[in-house]
Design a protein around this motif. Sequence first.
Motif, PDB file in Angstrom:
ATOM      1  N   LEU A  65       0.815  -1.219   0.000  1.00 12.80           N
ATOM      2  CA  LEU A  65       0.000   0.000   0.000  1.00 12.80           C
ATOM      3  C   LEU A  65       0.847   1.267   0.000  1.00 12.80           C
ATOM      4  O   LEU A  65       0.423   2.287  -0.554  1.00 12.80           O
ATOM      5  N   ILE A  66       2.020   1.191   0.549  1.00 18.42           N
ATOM      6  CA  ILE A  66       2.901   2.359   0.585  1.00 18.42           C
ATOM      7  C   ILE A  66       3.322   2.794  -0.822  1.00 18.42           C
ATOM      8  O   ILE A  66       3.661   3.943  -1.056  1.00 18.42           O
ATOM      9  N   LEU A  67       3.277   1.862  -1.776  1.00 17.35           N
ATOM     10  CA  LEU A  67       3.687   2.156  -3.153  1.00 17.35           C
ATOM     11  C   LEU A  67       2.530   2.590  -4.055  1.00 17.35           C
ATOM     12  O   LEU A  67       2.753   2.954  -5.211  1.00 17.35           O
ATOM     13  N   GLU A  68       1.316   2.546  -3.552  1.00 23.76           N
ATOM     14  CA  GLU A  68       0.158   2.750  -4.432  1.00 23.76           C
ATOM     15  C   GLU A  68       0.237   4.042  -5.240  1.00 23.76           C
ATOM     16  O   GLU A  68       0.049   4.028  -6.463  1.00 23.76           O
ATOM     17  N   ASP A  69       0.501   5.166  -4.606  1.00 26.68           N
ATOM     18  CA  ASP A  69       0.550   6.435  -5.337  1.00 26.68           C
ATOM     19  C   ASP A  69       1.651   6.430  -6.398  1.00 26.68           C
ATOM     20  O   ASP A  69       1.433   6.871  -7.525  1.00 26.68           O
ATOM     21  N   GLN A  70       2.815   5.924  -6.035  1.00 28.07           N
ATOM     22  CA  GLN A  70       3.924   5.889  -6.992  1.00 28.07           C
ATOM     23  C   GLN A  70       3.608   4.947  -8.156  1.00 28.07           C
ATOM     24  O   GLN A  70       3.965   5.226  -9.303  1.00 28.07           O
ATOM     25  N   LEU A  71       2.952   3.827  -7.871  1.00 25.91           N
ATOM     26  CA  LEU A  71       2.587   2.887  -8.935  1.00 25.91           C
ATOM     27  C   LEU A  71       1.580   3.510  -9.893  1.00 25.91           C
ATOM     28  O   LEU A  71       1.684   3.357 -11.106  1.00 25.91           O
ATOM     29  N   ARG A  72       0.628   4.236  -9.358  1.00 22.86           N
ATOM     30  CA  ARG A  72      -0.379   4.880 -10.215  1.00 22.86           C
ATOM     31  C   ARG A  72       0.265   5.980 -11.080  1.00 22.86           C
ATOM     32  O   ARG A  72      -0.087   6.146 -12.249  1.00 22.86           O
ATOM     33  N   THR A  73       1.226   6.684 -10.525  1.00 19.22           N
ATOM     34  CA  THR A  73       1.976   7.671 -11.302  1.00 19.22           C
ATOM     35  C   THR A  73       2.761   6.974 -12.404  1.00 19.22           C
ATOM     36  O   THR A  73       2.805   7.435 -13.555  1.00 19.22           O
ATOM     37  N   TRP A  74       3.374   5.845 -12.063  1.00 19.42           N
ATOM     38  CA  TRP A  74       4.144   5.067 -13.038  1.00 19.42           C
ATOM     39  C   TRP A  74       3.243   4.605 -14.181  1.00 19.42           C
ATOM     40  O   TRP A  74       3.612   4.683 -15.346  1.00 19.42           O
ATOM     41  N   VAL A  75       2.038   4.145 -13.853  1.00 19.88           N
ATOM     42  CA  VAL A  75       1.093   3.711 -14.882  1.00 19.88           C
ATOM     43  C   VAL A  75       0.815   4.857 -15.860  1.00 19.88           C
ATOM     44  O   VAL A  75       0.813   4.658 -17.080  1.00 19.88           O
ATOM     45  N   GLU A  76       0.585   6.035 -15.325  1.00 19.09           N
ATOM     46  CA  GLU A  76       0.310   7.185 -16.194  1.00 19.09           C
ATOM     47  C   GLU A  76       1.510   7.507 -17.075  1.00 19.09           C
ATOM     48  O   GLU A  76       1.348   7.834 -18.246  1.00 19.09           O
ATOM     49  N   GLU A  77       2.712   7.408 -16.521  1.00 18.66           N
ATOM     50  CA  GLU A  77       3.916   7.643 -17.321  1.00 18.66           C
ATOM     51  C   GLU A  77       4.029   6.616 -18.444  1.00 18.66           C
ATOM     52  O   GLU A  77       4.373   6.954 -19.586  1.00 18.66           O
ATOM     53  N   LEU A  78       3.720   5.360 -18.126  1.00 19.65           N
ATOM     54  CA  LEU A  78       3.784   4.300 -19.131  1.00 19.65           C
ATOM     55  C   LEU A  78       2.765   4.522 -20.238  1.00 19.65           C
ATOM     56  O   LEU A  78       3.037   4.248 -21.411  1.00 19.65           O
ATOM     57  N   ARG A  79       1.604   5.012 -19.905  1.00 21.22           N
ATOM     58  CA  ARG A  79       0.556   5.272 -20.891  1.00 21.22           C
ATOM     59  C   ARG A  79       0.971   6.332 -21.907  1.00 21.22           C
ATOM     60  O   ARG A  79       0.502   6.344 -23.035  1.00 21.22           O
ATOM     61  N   HIS A  80       1.836   7.227 -21.502  1.00 17.47           N
ATOM     62  CA  HIS A  80       2.239   8.331 -22.382  1.00 17.47           C
ATOM     63  C   HIS A  80       3.521   8.051 -23.156  1.00 17.47           C
ATOM     64  O   HIS A  80       3.990   8.920 -23.888  1.00 17.47           O
ATOM     65  N   ARG A  81       4.081   6.873 -23.000  1.00 17.51           N
ATOM     66  CA  ARG A  81       5.302   6.536 -23.759  1.00 17.51           C
ATOM     67  C   ARG A  81       4.977   5.933 -25.082  1.00 17.51           C
ATOM     68  O   ARG A  81       4.074   5.301 -25.352  1.00 17.51           O
TER      69      ARG A  81
END
Length: 81
Positions: A65-81
């Motif tokens: 759970l501590i990683l949730e925000d960072q993982l969601r940010t990572w997902v958004e970054e991946l979507r834009h690559r």
Amino acid sequence: MDWEVWGRAPEGFDAATFYACTLLQPDTAPRIRTTFPVLGSLAGLAAEATVCAQLLQTVARGGNLILEDQLRTWVEELRHR
């Protein structure tokens, strides 16, 4: 071959896993991306998406759970690559 889980994984899977482990370390995470250029490749994108999806599944089950925000940010970054 991915020796940590004894199975096949996309090229860059270990580097993507390593990167995921540093998401809470803002000084370290960018260095991992620089050190492992596979993370900037098409294969690396597949590996990052795989690792991110796996970790988000653990979040859905109450883990990492501590990683949730960072993982969601990572997902958004991946979507834009």
